[in-house]
Structures are given as structure tokens and as C-alpha cells.
Enzyme design. Structure first.
Site, PDB file in Angstrom:
ATOM      1  N   ASP A 274       0.855  -1.190   0.000  1.00 23.34           N
ATOM      2  CA  ASP A 274       0.000   0.000   0.000  1.00 23.34           C
ATOM      3  C   ASP A 274       0.889   1.238   0.000  1.00 23.34           C
ATOM      4  O   ASP A 274       1.779   1.362   0.846  1.00 23.34           O
ATOM      5  CB  ASP A 274      -0.889  -0.034   1.266  1.00 23.34           C
TER       6      ASP A 274
ATOM      7  N   ASP B  99      -3.546   7.419  -3.226  1.00 25.48           N
ATOM      8  CA  ASP B  99      -3.505   6.232  -2.362  1.00 25.48           C
ATOM      9  C   ASP B  99      -3.772   5.026  -3.254  1.00 25.48           C
ATOM     10  O   ASP B  99      -4.809   4.984  -3.937  1.00 25.48           O
ATOM     11  CB  ASP B  99      -4.590   6.416  -1.291  1.00 25.48           C
TER      12      ASP B  99
ATOM     13  N   HIS C 222     -12.470   5.618   1.072  1.00 28.20           N
ATOM     14  CA  HIS C 222     -12.611   6.865   1.831  1.00 28.20           C
ATOM     15  C   HIS C 222     -12.383   8.074   0.945  1.00 28.20           C
ATOM     16  O   HIS C 222     -11.770   7.965  -0.123  1.00 28.20           O
ATOM     17  CB  HIS C 222     -11.573   6.871   2.958  1.00 28.20           C
TER      18      HIS C 222
ATOM     19  N   HIS D  35      -8.147  10.004   5.530  1.00 27.49           N
ATOM     20  CA  HIS D  35      -9.460   9.377   5.668  1.00 27.49           C
ATOM     21  C   HIS D  35     -10.513  10.417   6.003  1.00 27.49           C
ATOM     22  O   HIS D  35     -10.711  10.769   7.149  1.00 27.49           O
ATOM     23  CB  HIS D  35      -9.447   8.282   6.749  1.00 27.49           C
TER      24      HIS D  35
ATOM     25  N   GLU E  71     -11.119   0.757  -2.190  1.00 24.34           N
ATOM     26  CA  GLU E  71     -10.188  -0.317  -1.847  1.00 24.34           C
ATOM     27  C   GLU E  71     -10.873  -1.593  -1.362  1.00 24.34           C
ATOM     28  O   GLU E  71     -11.015  -1.815  -0.177  1.00 24.34           O
ATOM     29  CB  GLU E  71      -9.145   0.147  -0.825  1.00 24.34           C
TER      30      GLU E  71
ATOM     31  N   GLU F 130      -6.443  -1.173  -4.772  1.00 22.76           N
ATOM     32  CA  GLU F 130      -6.883   0.195  -4.471  1.00 22.76           C
ATOM     33  C   GLU F 130      -6.432   1.182  -5.537  1.00 22.76           C
ATOM     34  O   GLU F 130      -5.310   1.111  -6.036  1.00 22.76           O
ATOM     35  CB  GLU F 130      -6.309   0.644  -3.112  1.00 22.76           C
TER      36      GLU F 130
HETATM   37 MN    MN Z   1      -6.873   3.969   1.324  1.00 18.92          MN
HETATM   38 MN    MN Z   2      -4.025   2.553   0.710  1.00 15.95          MN
END
Ligand code: MN
Ligand code: MN
Length: 295
Positions: A84, A95, A155, A163, A188, A280
Site C-alpha cells: 500500500d 492512495d 474513503h 481518511h 479499496e 486500491e
Molecule cells: Mn486507502
Molecule cells: Mn491505501
């Protein structure tokens, strides 16, 4: 969205995509998890970005928030590896995450979360409800015979905020709120062979600074000054250990936790110890949505 802001998202997304692909190329049996994370973070810097959060690798039943400290000696072997990566340019965050199956046994599990993400991205546009996004993810993952992880979600991405609203569910949670033009969100999906519910493990090696008062001793204050540079974005214990050494870091973290200055992000694992995959992307919602972490 201002053209200048849009450019920053696009740039952050490009760097995140490149760092993620680079990280993927390093995920091989025999590689040390900590080395991969450090190389990914170095790549982000080399490309002119800043980490929006520490690069993280979570293995097998661990879904998220596993992050090497300085003493981590974990070696990749035959695990299911989630990487990630978060990058920001002046607070504009990208992200993105992927899963590599080194076991050779969970190819379908990896496909399930990836396809769920693709299917969700296909329907993203203003007016679509959050529940509809969740339903597509749920249906795709269950069609493979796995469970979506219900207590993890996508998010909103705000300025220096990882977030924020809305929470983008991985199942039909009945939320009738709709996506709106110009919203920046991360989607995600997680697919699990287990319960589809994660729980917290310990200890946390990733934290967010939520308060910068209440500590007096000089060592903790020095560490606190360093943490403020992250502007409210998460940081890794490892970063502090590299700068201040292990002992000072442990000392300062203990004090900061006692003073309730830190929000810990402990590793999360499937409660039935099922295997977990993740995919994601970050997207700017529009009639033509921009998936800005897609390479
Ligand atoms: Mn995320
Ligand atoms: Mn992430």
C-alpha cells in the site's frame, strides 16, 4: 477543482503508480520486507513526492497497517503480499495498493479484489450511491466464493487528510448518499477467505499525531517537532528510529501515547485468519472520472 490542484493530484498519482509498480517488482521470495518499504519510500522521494503515509506491506491474514520497524527481519517467501503506497504533493494525496501472491495458491483471491475494484471504478460518477459502489464490490468478490472485508472501506481524500468523508463501503450498506462532481476518493476492496471482518493486532508501528501539547521532556519534544512536519499525516516508527535511534524513539513514543498525542494504527488481520487480498485506486469523480493512480 482548480487546474493547479488537479495537476497536483495527477502528479501525486503518477508518482504513486510508479512507486507501486517498482515495489511490485521487488516483491520476490528472499526479499526483506523492510528493504522493499525503504526502497519504495526512496523512489517516492526520487520522483519528487512525499509519503502521504508510510509504505506498508501486510502479509497473509493481515489486511492492512503492517509496517516494518527498524528491527524487522521478515523475509518474503510464499506469502500473499499487499503493498500500500500513499503519495502527496502539497497535501494532494494519491492512495493505491496491490497484492502479489507468492504462494501460487491464491491467484483467484488476488483477481477477486482487483476485479471488484475495476467494476466499482466503471460505475463511479456523480449521482451513484455509496451503497451501489459497495454492492458491485460485494457481488464481484462473492462471485469468486470469497468475502469482502466489511469493516474496512474506501474513503474520501482531503487536503492533508487520508481518511475523510465519504466512507466507501465494500458491501451494500444501504448508504443512499451519492458521489458528487470533483470529489476525490479512494476505493479499496479487500477479499478474504475467512470471516471478512478484521480485528486489531499489536503493536502499532504507524501513528498519526493528533495533539502537540502536554509533553515536557526535551527528547519527546524534539521527536514531537519532527512529527509536526508530517502535517497530520501518518508516520512510521521506523522513520523516527532512523533519525533518533531505537531507545529515544521508544521513550518518546511512550510519553506521546500516555499524553494522548498519538492515534495508533495497529495491524489489522482477518478474525478467522483467512487470507486477504486488496486492490486500491484513487479517483476524481466526474462524468468522466479520472483514476489518477492508474499507470
Ligand atoms: Mn486507502
Ligand atoms: Mn491505501
Amino acid at each position: 477543482m482548480e487546474p493547479e490542484t488537479l495537476q497536483k493530484y495527477i502528479q501525486a498519482g503518477k508518482i504513486a503508480a510508479e512507486a507501486l509498480e517498482y515495489g511490485k517488482s521487488l516483491i520476490k521470495p528472499g526479499a526483506k520486507v523492510k528493504d522493499v518499504l525503504e526502497k519504495v519510500e526512496a523512489k517516492i522521494a526520487e520522483l519528487g513526492g512525499k509519503p502521504a503515509f508510510p509504505a506498508q506491506i501486510s502479509l497473509n491474514e493481515f489486511a492492512a497497517h503492517s509496517c516494518s520497524d527498524l528491527n524487522d527481519v521478515t523475509v518474503l517467501d510464499n506469502q500473499i503480499v499487499k503493498l500500500d503506497v500513499g503519495v502527496h504533493i502539497d497535501g494532494c494525496i494519491a492512495d493505491t495498493a496491490l497484492t502479489v501472491d507468492l504462494s501460487g495458491k491464491y491467484e483467484e483471491l488476488v483477481k477477486a479484489s482487483r476485479e471488484a475494484l475495476d467494476n466499482a471504478l466503471k460505475i463511479v460518477k456523480p449521482g451513484v450511491t455509496l451503497a451501489e459502489i459497495g454492492k458491485v464490490i460485494h457481488e464481484t468478490i462473492t462471485s469468486y466464493g470469497f468475502s469482502p472485508v466489511k469493516n474496512l472501506s474506501g474513503h474520501g481524500l482531503g487536503e492533508y487528510e487520508i481518511h475523510t468523508k465519504p466512507s466507501v463501503p465494500n458491501f451494500d450498506n444501504g448508504n443512499k448518499n451519492v458521489l458528487t462532481e470533483g470529489q476525490v476518493i479512494a476505493i479499496e476492496p479487500f477479499a478474504s477467505t475467512g470471516s471478512g471482518m478484521v480485528q486489531e493486532s499489536s503493536p502499532a508501528t504507524v501513528f498519526t499525531l493528533i495533539k502537540d501539547s502536554g509533553v515536557r521532556d526535551p527528547i519527546t519534544r524534539t521527536v514531537l517537532l519532527e512529527l509536526k512536519k508530517q502535517k497530520g499525516l501518518p508516520f512510521a516508527k521506523r522513520w523516527l528510529e532512523q533519525k533518533f535511534g531505537v531507545n529515544k524513539t521508544n521513550f518518546a513514543l511512550k510519553h506521546l501515547i500516555t499524553a494522548e498525542c498519538l492515534h495508533p494504527h495497529p495491524p489489522l488481520f482477518d478474525s478467522a485468519r483467512g487470507m486477504v487480498s486488496q486492490a486500491e485506486h484513487s479517483v476524481i469523480v466526474g462524468e468522466k472520472s479520472i483514476v489518477f493512480t492508474r499507470s
